[in-house]
Structures are given as C-alpha cells and as structure tokens.
Design a protein around this motif. Structure first.
Motif, mmCIF file in Angstrom:
data_model
loop_
_atom_site.group_PDB
_atom_site.id
_atom_site.type_symbol
_atom_site.label_atom_id
_atom_site.label_comp_id
_atom_site.label_asym_id
_atom_site.label_seq_id
_atom_site.Cartn_x
_atom_site.Cartn_y
_atom_site.Cartn_z
ATOM 1 N N GLN A 387 -16.188 87.176 51.027
ATOM 2 C CA GLN A 387 -17.142 86.676 50.041
ATOM 3 C C GLN A 387 -16.386 86.158 48.825
ATOM 4 O OE1 GLN A 387 -20.416 86.608 50.731
ATOM 5 N NE2 GLN A 387 -19.936 87.519 52.723
ATOM 6 N N PRO A 388 -16.626 84.938 48.412
ATOM 7 C CA PRO A 388 -15.932 84.399 47.231
ATOM 8 C C PRO A 388 -16.364 85.146 45.984
ATOM 9 C CG PRO A 388 -17.652 82.904 47.964
ATOM 10 C CD PRO A 388 -17.543 83.957 49.011
ATOM 11 N N GLU A 390 -16.971 84.080 43.056
ATOM 12 C CA GLU A 390 -17.955 83.381 42.233
ATOM 13 C C GLU A 390 -19.317 83.296 42.901
ATOM 14 O OE1 GLU A 390 -15.777 80.432 44.837
ATOM 15 O OE2 GLU A 390 -15.257 82.107 43.506
ATOM 16 N N GLN A 391 -19.501 83.972 44.025
ATOM 17 C CA GLN A 391 -20.779 83.908 44.721
ATOM 18 C C GLN A 391 -21.858 84.607 43.907
ATOM 19 O OE1 GLN A 391 -20.803 85.705 48.584
ATOM 20 N NE2 GLN A 391 -22.325 84.291 49.362
ATOM 21 N N SER A 393 -25.674 86.278 43.027
ATOM 22 C CA SER A 393 -26.602 87.196 43.672
ATOM 23 C C SER A 393 -27.947 86.504 43.905
ATOM 24 C CB SER A 393 -26.789 88.436 42.807
ATOM 25 O OG SER A 393 -27.358 88.068 41.564
ATOM 26 N N TRP A 397 -29.882 83.612 41.763
ATOM 27 C CA TRP A 397 -30.304 82.370 42.422
ATOM 28 C C TRP A 397 -31.755 82.052 42.090
ATOM 29 C CZ3 TRP A 397 -34.200 81.971 46.129
ATOM 30 C CH2 TRP A 397 -34.326 80.729 46.754
#
Length: 589
Positions: A387-388, A390-391, A393, A397
């Motif tokens: 998982q990057p 900067e992803q 949540s 979103w």
C-alpha cells in the motif's frame, strides 16, 4: 590420662592408682577425681595407748569399728561422692549441648541435601522413572549437593602448589569456590564434574523441548489446512459483496459530479492586496533575524571559558526560534493564499478531474467484480499487496468528493476566513517579537552588569593574591634564615660529643651528660625538620599563589573581552530593531 591425676588430700586418704576418665577425647578438661575404693579395708591403728583411768568404761571393739567407719564416710567417701556427682552433672550439660549442635547441623544438612521442588522432581522422573525424588538421579545429571562447593577429601589439591602450574581463576564460571581445575604437569581441564552434569541437563531439556514442538507442529499441520480453506472461501465471498457495493457508490458520485460540474465561481481580486501585505511582512522579518544571528555570532567570539550558555544566550536562541516559527507560519499562510487563489481559478478543472478519476475507478472495480477463481486473466502479482503511503482512507475519499461538490461556497468562506486570520497572525507576531526583543535586551543588560561585578571582584582578589604572594616570599626568606640559625647549636652539640669520644678507657662511658647530648642532637634535628616542612609548605603556597594570580589575570582579560562584545557590539545592533508597525507589514516604503 596418667598426667591428669594429681595427688590431693582427701581428708585422711591419699589418691589411689585407679582414675576416672570424664572426657575420653580431651586432655584434662576438669580436675581428676580419685575413685573411692570398692571395699575400703579397715584402718589399722597403731598400738593403742593405754587409756587413762576414768570413771567411764572404755569403748567396746564394735563401737570403735562403727566410729571408724563413720569417720571414713564423713571425711573420705563423702567428699569424693559429692565431687563425682558434680562431675556427672557437668558431663550431662556438655552432652546436652553437643546434642543440640548435632541437631542444628543435621537440619542444615537436610536443608542443603533434601529433595528439590516438585517441578524438578517431576522433571527427573520424566527423564528417569526410577529416580526417587532426585535422591537417585542418573549419573550424568546433576546430583544432590552439586550447587555447593565440594572438596576432594581423598586427594586435596589446591590451585597452587609444587605439583601444579595453573593459576587461581576468579571468573563467574568458577562457581562458589572462586577457583577452577588447573593445568598441572600431567593434564589440563577446564570444567568441573558439576558443570558437566549441568550441561547434560540443559541438553536433555533442549531435546525434550524440540520433540514437544515437533509433536505440536504435526497436530497443527493436520487441522490448519481445513480451517484456513473455509476462511479463505468466506473472505472471498465477503470481498465480492464489498466490491459490488463500492461500484454502486462510485457510480452514484460520478453521476452527481456530472450534474455539478458547471456550478463554480472565482474569487481572486480580494486576496491580492492581503497577499502583498504578507510578503512585505516576510521581508521585514529578516531584519530582527539578522540582528539576532549577528548577536549570537558576536557572542560566539567570546574567549575560552566565557563561552557560557547564559540566559542571554537562551533568550537569543528563543528569539531566533520565535522568528523562525513566525516565518514558517507566515509562509504557510502565504502558501494557503496562493493555494486558495489557484483553487478559485481551477475549481472547474478539479471537478472535471474528480469526475475523470471516478469514471476510471468505476471501470476498474467493474472488471474486478467479474473476476473469480476460474478467470483466464488472473496472475500472481507479488507487489500488489503493498500500500502506498500517500493512499487516502475511505473517509477522506468521501470527504474529498463532498468538498469538491461544494467548492464554490467554501471558496468564498475560506477567502474571508484567511483575511481575518492573516490580520490576527501579523498583529500577534509583531507583539511577540517585540516582547522577546525587550526580554533579550533586559537579560543582556543584566549579564553586562554581572560581568562587571565579576571583573571588579577578580581585580580585588588579584590585589589580595599579590599581597599574599609578597608576604609568602618574605616568609620563605625568614624561614631559610631560621633554619640556618639552628646550625650553631648543632655544631656545639656535635663538637661536645666528638670531644667526649676521646675520653680514655673506662672514662668513655655513657653517662647522663652523654645521653643529654644525644637528646639535644635529636631535638635540634627534629626542629630543623619541622622548619624545613614549614618551608616546603611556604614554597607550595607560593606556587599556588602564582598559579592563582595567572588564573585571575586570565579571567579578568576574558571577562573584559566579553564586556566589549556584549556592550559595544550587541547593544549597538539591538538599537536598530524594527518597530511593531513595520513587522506587521503596515509601514510605508
């Protein structure tokens, strides 16, 4: 025991040849007592004198024999019997004390060599079922008493002797004894039998643990596959349901963004003046920062021990930290202004970009929903699980989508809030900087005054040290003169003793005058030694005063240079500090 018997007077009897041994293992613990004869023979008196003729008739032979037996019983047998009774009581007390000591030693032995804990007993029985409470463990396991140091009584050998070449070992491996087996001329050893058996016990415990783990692993491997297969199937079904719901949610947001793409307005002109004011404040903020840095650089030139982390230094550092924090806050505010302007100008594009991203995400999740275990396009993707950082949540979103839809109204509210915030930030920053500047100047003035007091004190101390140094030098000269004053008395005494050594024959004796001359020489020598000791102390004091004079002169020089740095340079720089109006960006250029 023959030497223990003494001839003692027991009434009218004498010590016979028979003796009583009260302490067989000791040498004469108590005075010996002669045993009474088994059957004392009748005393045979010498020829009876002819009794005087009196009116009373003489005693009969039976009466005389009874009186003799009474006399023997009172004066001979009675004291011996009493002495035997006293010795018997004494022996009983000694035996009772020895029994108590034996009971104490027996308890200590049972405590040291008794059965161990229940866990250790069970462990020993698991290794050897025939072991009886660790009293009979296998020969290769620790035996009873291994925890205490044992000495070989058959062949006592120490670590040092004519037969050995080893050394005493005080390492932690030596146990309680402090020594270990040594290397002699015949062999070399390192460990004791106790350590060998302890090592065997650790090995057995390791093997039992590994075998137990192997049994547990065999059982878990047989049941884990079925449990995990059911869990994987259930998890896959739940994931399919979550992906289906996600596709429906993305489709809803995509439709909403398509309807709201045209509702955007820009607000740019009202932010430009505030942005220019903010940039002016950032430029003026460099002046106090430069002054504080230059003050710190000047104070860094303080010599040697004057490089003190004093309160002025702390306040200058705090001033720089405050300016840096205000600069960071102003830059952050400027970035917010610029970001807000860009956001106002590009709100429409952001909506279009958001719609484009959701359209692409909708297509990807639709493809994922159609995949199963029998699809032809599934492959191993080792890096897919990562998982990057900067992803975002799911909550962010949803918030971002809602924020994008309401961008027009939020832009106007945010513009007004930023203008109000900027005015408060500039006023608070100018007030904090001026307050910190006043605090720095106050501490710098206090530091200058303190340094001046220290210089004055050290100058007074230097005058006292110089005066003491002169007095000490005079005292050293006087001490040399006083030491030499004893030479005449020493010469007189030694000359007298030398002259007296030529006295002839028996006249050369050690009389009182000779002894007094020797004592006089000793007295003069001790006096000279005491004066030399005082002279040495005076010389040492002189050296210490000279060193102290150098230290004081150096400290005065260092503090005068510090005064020049703080008073002539730093205070001059602080006089050019900008005003609060200039720091807030309202000054006219």
């Amino acid at each position: 025991m023959a030497s223990c018997c003494k001839q003692e007077d027991m009434g009218q009897g004498d010590c016979g040849h028979q003796k009583i041994e009260l302490y067989p293992r000791a040498t004469c613990p108590t005075p010996p007592v002669c045993a009474p004869p088994a059957d004392p023979p009748p005393r045979r008196l010498p020829v009876q004198p002819t009794p005087a003729k009196v009116a009373v008739a003489p005693h009969s032979p039976e009466t005389k024999h009874a009186m003799q037996q009474q006399y023997i019983q009172k004066n001979v047998v009675g004291p011996v019997t009493e002495q035997q009774r006293m010795n018997h009581d004494l022996q009983m007390g000694v035996d009772e004390q020895q029994e108590q000591i034996a009971d104490i030693r027996r308890g200590q032995y049972q405590e040291a060599y008794g059965p161990l804990k229940t866990e250790e007993v069970q462990f020993a029985r698991s290794i050897d079922p025939n072991a009886d409470d660790l009293h009979n463990p296998p020969c290769y396991l620790p035996q009873a008493g291994d925890e205490l140091p044992q000495k070989d009584q058959l062949a006592p050998m120490g670590p040092i002797g004519p037969w050995a070449t080893g050394k005493v070992d005080w390492s932690p491996m030596a146990g309680l004894t402090g020594t270990r087996p040594v290397a002699d001329r015949y062999s070399i050893t390192r460990y004791s039998p106790n350590e060998w058996r302890a090592r065997n016990q650790k090995t057995v415990q390791l093997v039992n643990g590994v075998i137990d783990k192997a049994d547990k692993n065999r059982f878990s491997a047989a049941t884990e596959f079925q449990r995990l297969s059911a869990i994987v199937t259930k998890t896959q079904n739940e994931t399919n349901d979550k992906v289906r719901l996600r596709v429906q949610l993305i489709g809803k947001w995509k439709t909403t963004l398509e309807n709201a793409i045209k509702a955007m307005a820009d607000e740019i002109s009202t932010m430009e003046e505030e942005r220019i004011r903010l940039r002016k404040s950032l430029v003026v903020l460099g002046v106090p920062e430069s002054i504080a840095k230059e003050c710190l650089e000047n104070r860094c030139t303080r010599p040697d021990t004057e490089l003190v982390r004093d309160q002025t230094e702390e306040e200058l550092v705090n001033e720089l930290a405050l300016i840096a924090e205000i600069r960071r806050l102003l830059k952050k505010t400027l970035e917010d202004f610029e970001a807000q302007q860009v956001e106002n100008r590009t709100a429409r594009q952001r909506l279009e970009y958001d719609w484009s991203d959701k359209k692409e995400a909708y297509e990807i999740d639709t493809i994922n929903l159609s995949l199963n275990n029998y699809s032809k396009t599934i492959l191993f993707r080792p890096g897919a699980i990562r998982q990057p950082p900067e992803q975002a949540s799911e909550k962010y979103w949803e918030h971002f989508s809602q924020e994008t839809l309401e961008e027009c109204e939020k832009c106007r509210q945010k513009s007004a809030a930023l203008r109000t915030t900027l005015n408060a930030i500039l006023m608070n920053a100018a007030r904090d900087i001026r307050t910190q500047a006043d605090l720095v100047e106050k501490t710098l003035t206090a530091r200058i005054n303190c340094t001046q007091e220290a210089v004055q004190r050290f100058e007074n101390d230097l005058r006292n040290v110089l005066q003491n140094l002169a007095d000490t030098e005079t005292r050293i000269v006087n001490l040399h003169r006083r030491v030499r004053s004893f030479d005449a008395a020493m010469k007189v005494a030694q000359t007298r003793m030398d002259n007296r050594s030529f006295r002839p024959n028996v006249e050369n004796c050690r009389d009182i005058a000779q002894q007094d001359l020797i004592n006089e020489v000793h007295t003069i020598q001790s006096s000279v030694s005491a004066m030399l000791h005082e002279l040495g102390e005076a010389e040492h004091t002189k050296e210490e005063l000279i060193k102290t004079r150098g230290v004081l002169e150096r400290e005065i020089m260092l503090k005068r240079r510090t005064l020049w740095t703080d008073r002539e340079r730093c205070m001059l720089l602080r006089s050019h500090y900008p005003s609060a109006n200039a720091l807030s960006g309202n000054a006219q250029s």
